[in-house]
Design an enzyme around this catalytic site. Sequence first.
Site, PDB file in Angstrom:
ATOM      1  N   GLU A  96       0.828  -1.194   0.000  1.00  0.00           N
ATOM      2  CA  GLU A  96       0.000   0.000   0.000  1.00  0.00           C
ATOM      3  C   GLU A  96       0.868   1.252   0.000  1.00  0.00           C
ATOM      4  O   GLU A  96       1.963   1.261   0.558  1.00  0.00           O
ATOM      5  CB  GLU A  96      -0.911  -0.013   1.238  1.00  0.00           C
ATOM      6  CG  GLU A  96      -1.939  -1.134   1.150  1.00  0.00           C
ATOM      7  CD  GLU A  96      -2.774  -1.305   2.405  1.00  0.00           C
ATOM      8  OE1 GLU A  96      -3.893  -1.837   2.270  1.00  0.00           O
ATOM      9  OE2 GLU A  96      -2.338  -0.947   3.502  1.00  0.00           O
ATOM     10  N   CYS A 109       3.575   8.574   0.844  1.00  0.00           N
ATOM     11  CA  CYS A 109       4.117   7.662   1.841  1.00  0.00           C
ATOM     12  C   CYS A 109       4.225   6.301   1.154  1.00  0.00           C
ATOM     13  O   CYS A 109       3.207   5.714   0.776  1.00  0.00           O
ATOM     14  CB  CYS A 109       3.184   7.611   3.043  1.00  0.00           C
ATOM     15  SG  CYS A 109       3.648   6.386   4.261  1.00  0.00           S
ATOM     16  N   CYS A 116       6.877  -6.908   6.772  1.00  0.00           N
ATOM     17  CA  CYS A 116       8.033  -6.341   7.480  1.00  0.00           C
ATOM     18  C   CYS A 116       8.654  -7.425   8.345  1.00  0.00           C
ATOM     19  O   CYS A 116       7.955  -8.279   8.877  1.00  0.00           O
ATOM     20  CB  CYS A 116       7.584  -5.172   8.363  1.00  0.00           C
ATOM     21  SG  CYS A 116       8.964  -4.228   9.054  1.00  0.00           S
ATOM     22  N   CYS A 120       7.467  -4.781  15.659  1.00  0.00           N
ATOM     23  CA  CYS A 120       6.970  -3.730  16.547  1.00  0.00           C
ATOM     24  C   CYS A 120       5.547  -4.082  16.970  1.00  0.00           C
ATOM     25  O   CYS A 120       4.686  -4.345  16.132  1.00  0.00           O
ATOM     26  CB  CYS A 120       6.999  -2.380  15.842  1.00  0.00           C
ATOM     27  SG  CYS A 120       8.637  -1.936  15.239  1.00  0.00           S
ATOM     28  N   CYS A 123       2.357  -2.087  15.533  1.00  0.00           N
ATOM     29  CA  CYS A 123       2.225  -1.816  14.099  1.00  0.00           C
ATOM     30  C   CYS A 123       1.525  -2.961  13.377  1.00  0.00           C
ATOM     31  O   CYS A 123       1.892  -4.131  13.532  1.00  0.00           O
ATOM     32  CB  CYS A 123       3.624  -1.580  13.511  1.00  0.00           C
ATOM     33  SG  CYS A 123       3.576  -1.263  11.726  1.00  0.00           S
ATOM     34  N   GLY A 167       7.147  -1.900   5.682  1.00  0.00           N
ATOM     35  CA  GLY A 167       8.520  -2.370   5.580  1.00  0.00           C
ATOM     36  C   GLY A 167       9.540  -1.494   6.274  1.00  0.00           C
ATOM     37  O   GLY A 167       9.245  -0.379   6.702  1.00  0.00           O
ATOM     38  N   GLU A 168      10.738  -2.037   6.406  1.00  0.00           N
ATOM     39  CA  GLU A 168      11.850  -1.317   7.018  1.00  0.00           C
ATOM     40  C   GLU A 168      12.838  -0.976   5.902  1.00  0.00           C
ATOM     41  O   GLU A 168      13.542  -1.855   5.396  1.00  0.00           O
ATOM     42  CB  GLU A 168      12.478  -2.202   8.111  1.00  0.00           C
ATOM     43  CG  GLU A 168      13.816  -1.714   8.629  1.00  0.00           C
ATOM     44  CD  GLU A 168      13.828  -0.246   9.034  1.00  0.00           C
ATOM     45  OE1 GLU A 168      12.964   0.190   9.805  1.00  0.00           O
ATOM     46  OE2 GLU A 168      14.723   0.470   8.552  1.00  0.00           O
ATOM     47  N   SER A 199      12.504   6.725   6.863  1.00  0.00           N
ATOM     48  CA  SER A 199      12.192   6.476   8.267  1.00  0.00           C
ATOM     49  C   SER A 199      12.608   5.065   8.637  1.00  0.00           C
ATOM     50  O   SER A 199      12.272   4.103   7.963  1.00  0.00           O
ATOM     51  CB  SER A 199      10.685   6.654   8.485  1.00  0.00           C
ATOM     52  OG  SER A 199      10.341   6.271   9.804  1.00  0.00           O
ATOM     53  N   SER A 222      12.301   5.990  14.276  1.00  0.00           N
ATOM     54  CA  SER A 222      11.147   5.660  15.128  1.00  0.00           C
ATOM     55  C   SER A 222      11.674   5.253  16.484  1.00  0.00           C
ATOM     56  O   SER A 222      12.069   4.116  16.678  1.00  0.00           O
ATOM     57  CB  SER A 222      10.357   4.517  14.492  1.00  0.00           C
ATOM     58  OG  SER A 222       9.941   4.908  13.203  1.00  0.00           O
ATOM     59  N   LEU A 223      11.686   6.201  17.382  1.00  0.00           N
ATOM     60  CA  LEU A 223      12.335   5.962  18.674  1.00  0.00           C
ATOM     61  C   LEU A 223      11.355   5.373  19.694  1.00  0.00           C
ATOM     62  O   LEU A 223      11.573   4.308  20.232  1.00  0.00           O
ATOM     63  CB  LEU A 223      12.949   7.274  19.177  1.00  0.00           C
ATOM     64  CG  LEU A 223      13.930   7.162  20.322  1.00  0.00           C
ATOM     65  CD1 LEU A 223      15.143   6.328  19.945  1.00  0.00           C
ATOM     66  CD2 LEU A 223      14.385   8.556  20.773  1.00  0.00           C
ATOM     67  N   HIS A 224      10.314   6.072  19.974  1.00  0.00           N
ATOM     68  CA  HIS A 224       9.218   5.641  20.865  1.00  0.00           C
ATOM     69  C   HIS A 224       9.603   5.434  22.324  1.00  0.00           C
ATOM     70  O   HIS A 224       8.733   5.438  23.189  1.00  0.00           O
ATOM     71  CB  HIS A 224       8.500   4.399  20.343  1.00  0.00           C
ATOM     72  CG  HIS A 224       7.946   4.556  18.952  1.00  0.00           C
ATOM     73  ND1 HIS A 224       7.156   5.615  18.593  1.00  0.00           N
ATOM     74  CD2 HIS A 224       8.095   3.800  17.832  1.00  0.00           C
ATOM     75  CE1 HIS A 224       6.826   5.495  17.310  1.00  0.00           C
ATOM     76  NE2 HIS A 224       7.393   4.421  16.826  1.00  0.00           N
ATOM     77  N   ASN A 298      -2.479   5.247  16.202  1.00  0.00           N
ATOM     78  CA  ASN A 298      -3.606   4.720  15.440  1.00  0.00           C
ATOM     79  C   ASN A 298      -3.877   3.306  15.882  1.00  0.00           C
ATOM     80  O   ASN A 298      -3.073   2.416  15.610  1.00  0.00           O
ATOM     81  CB  ASN A 298      -3.279   4.748  13.947  1.00  0.00           C
ATOM     82  CG  ASN A 298      -2.914   6.151  13.521  1.00  0.00           C
ATOM     83  OD1 ASN A 298      -3.679   7.080  13.716  1.00  0.00           O
ATOM     84  ND2 ASN A 298      -1.713   6.312  12.992  1.00  0.00           N
ATOM     85  N   CYS A 341      -0.394   5.988   9.828  1.00  0.00           N
ATOM     86  CA  CYS A 341       0.839   5.307  10.250  1.00  0.00           C
ATOM     87  C   CYS A 341       0.528   4.009  10.974  1.00  0.00           C
ATOM     88  O   CYS A 341      -0.257   3.981  11.904  1.00  0.00           O
ATOM     89  CB  CYS A 341       1.589   6.153  11.277  1.00  0.00           C
ATOM     90  SG  CYS A 341       2.479   7.496  10.606  1.00  0.00           S
TER      91      CYS A 341
HETATM   92  N1  SAH Z   1       9.933   0.708   9.410  1.00  0.00           N
HETATM   93  C1  SAH Z   1      10.034   2.119   9.326  1.00  0.00           C
HETATM   94  C2  SAH Z   1       8.954   2.789   8.510  1.00  0.00           C
HETATM   95  C3  SAH Z   1       7.528   2.313   8.656  1.00  0.00           C
HETATM   96  S1  SAH Z   1       6.559   2.806  10.031  1.00  0.00           S
HETATM   97  C4  SAH Z   1      10.094   2.714  10.702  1.00  0.00           C
HETATM   98  O1  SAH Z   1       9.957   1.978  11.667  1.00  0.00           O
HETATM   99  O2  SAH Z   1      10.327   3.908  10.832  1.00  0.00           O
HETATM  100  C5  SAH Z   1       6.291   4.539   9.917  1.00  0.00           C
HETATM  101  C6  SAH Z   1       6.042   5.183  11.286  1.00  0.00           C
HETATM  102  O3  SAH Z   1       4.756   4.817  11.827  1.00  0.00           O
HETATM  103  C7  SAH Z   1       7.068   4.755  12.313  1.00  0.00           C
HETATM  104  O4  SAH Z   1       7.480   5.860  13.054  1.00  0.00           O
HETATM  105  C8  SAH Z   1       6.275   3.807  13.178  1.00  0.00           C
HETATM  106  O5  SAH Z   1       6.833   3.671  14.440  1.00  0.00           O
HETATM  107  C9  SAH Z   1       4.909   4.455  13.184  1.00  0.00           C
HETATM  108  N2  SAH Z   1       3.823   3.571  13.577  1.00  0.00           N
HETATM  109  C10 SAH Z   1       3.745   2.227  13.430  1.00  0.00           C
HETATM  110  N3  SAH Z   1       2.568   1.780  13.915  1.00  0.00           N
HETATM  111  C11 SAH Z   1       1.885   2.853  14.361  1.00  0.00           C
HETATM  112  C12 SAH Z   1       0.586   3.044  14.916  1.00  0.00           C
HETATM  113  N4  SAH Z   1      -0.231   2.031  15.113  1.00  0.00           N
HETATM  114  N5  SAH Z   1       0.199   4.299  15.226  1.00  0.00           N
HETATM  115  C13 SAH Z   1       1.031   5.350  14.985  1.00  0.00           C
HETATM  116  N6  SAH Z   1       2.252   5.235  14.457  1.00  0.00           N
HETATM  117  C14 SAH Z   1       2.683   4.001  14.139  1.00  0.00           C
END
Ligand code: SAH
Length: 348
Positions: A96, A109, A116, A120, A123, A167-168, A199, A222-224, A298, A341
Site C-alpha cells: 500500500e 508515503c 516487514c 513492533c 504496528c 517495511g523497514e 524512516s 522511530s524511537l518511541h 492509530n 501510520c
Molecule cells: N519501518 C520504518 C517505517 C515504517 S513505520 C520505521 O519503523 O520507521 C512509519 C512510522 O509509523 C514509524 O514511526 C512507526 O513507528 C509508526 N507507527 C507504526 N505503527 C503505528 C501506529 N499504530 N500508530 C502510529 N504510528 C505508528
Amino acid sequence: MNVETKKKDVRALTKEQLRGFFEAQGDKAFRGNQVYEWLWQKSAHSFEVMTNLSKECRAMLQEHFVINHIQVDQMQRSSDGTIKNAVRLHDGLVVESVLIPTKTRTTACVSSQVGCSLDCKFCATARLKRMRNLQPDEIYDQVVAIDNESRLYFDRPLSNIVFMGMGEPLMNYNNVLKAIEKITSPEGLGMSPKRITVSTSGVPKMIKKMADGEVRFKLAVSLHSAIDEVRTSIMPFNATFTLADLREALQYWYEKTKSRITYEYVVWEGINDTQKDVDALVEFCRFAPSKVNLIEYNPIDDGTFKQASNTALERYIKTLEAHGITVTVRRSRGKDIDAACGQLANKS
Ligand code: SAH
C-alpha cells in the site's frame, strides 16, 4: 512459473546496458536512449506505446523482456482528502502507498517491503511478516502513481516523499537507494533529495553505511522510547540493536552529514508516559541537533496500546521545549480508510 516471468525486467538495465543491447542486436545504440526515456520519463507500462520505435523493434523487445509495472488495484479516498492505493505487484503480492495532501504540500508515503521483518508490537504491518523486498522500480512506480494522482486531484505535482509505508527501508537499503537515485535524477522525477525522508526503526550498521554514502535525503528514526527496557518491550529487535548502538550510529550520521535527525515518537498510556520517560528522551536528544515528532497513535484493534492523555503529551512538549528541542505533533490522516501510520496491512 509462466514464461513471462522468466524474461528479464527491462527496467533492471542501465541506460548503458540498454544501448549495448541494441548494438548487440545490430541496431543503433541510440534506440537504448529512446527506450530508457519511455521507461523512466514516460512511465511506459508496455512496449506497445513506444511509438517512435518500429513495430519490429517493439516485437523484438517483447521477445526479450517484460515490464513488471505495478498496477494500482484499488484507490480509496478518505474524507480528509488522503488517498490510499492498493498496489498489485507482478507476482500478485500487494503493498500500500498513501498520498497525504495538506494546504502547501502533497506527500507520498511509500512502502519498501511486502510486509516487514521487524516485530513492533503496535504496528499492523508487523503482523504480515516480511514476504519480500521491493525492487527499485516497484518503489519508483508507487511514487509516479501518487505524483499522477496529485496532479489529477490536487492540480499540483508531488512535493515530498516519506518511506513510512510498509517495511523497514534500511533492511532493503540497496533497492531503496536505487529508487531514490531514480526519483532524484533528471531522467526520473528530478525531485530534490531534501524532500525525501527515510524512516527507520534504527538499524545502526545501515545508518553508518548511509552516512558513509553521504546521502542527501533526510533521516527519521522511530524511537518511541529512550529507555532500553521499555523500547525492547515494544520493539523487540532493540534487544539486538540497543539504544547505545543506535546513538553511536546517529552520532556518526550527524558528524558526516550535518543533517538534523527527526525522532518519531508515540506516547502510550502506561508505557512511556511518565516524567522518567520524558527525561530519558531529552537526554537522548542531546548528542546531535534533533527534532521530536509526536505521532498520534492509530489503534490496530487489539487494545494493548492506548494513546496517552493530553496531560502526558503536554508534559513531553513542555519539557522538550524547555530544553530547546523542537517538537511537533502529527495528527493522523486517513484513519477512516486505514491509511494512517502503522495501519497498512492490506485489509482489503
Ligand atoms: N519501518 C520504518 C517505517 C515504517 S513505520 C520505521 O519503523 O520507521 C512509519 C512510522 O509509523 C514509524 O514511526 C512507526 O513507528 C509508526 N507507527 C507504526 N505503527 C503505528 C501506529 N499504530 N500508530 C502510529 N504510528 C505508528
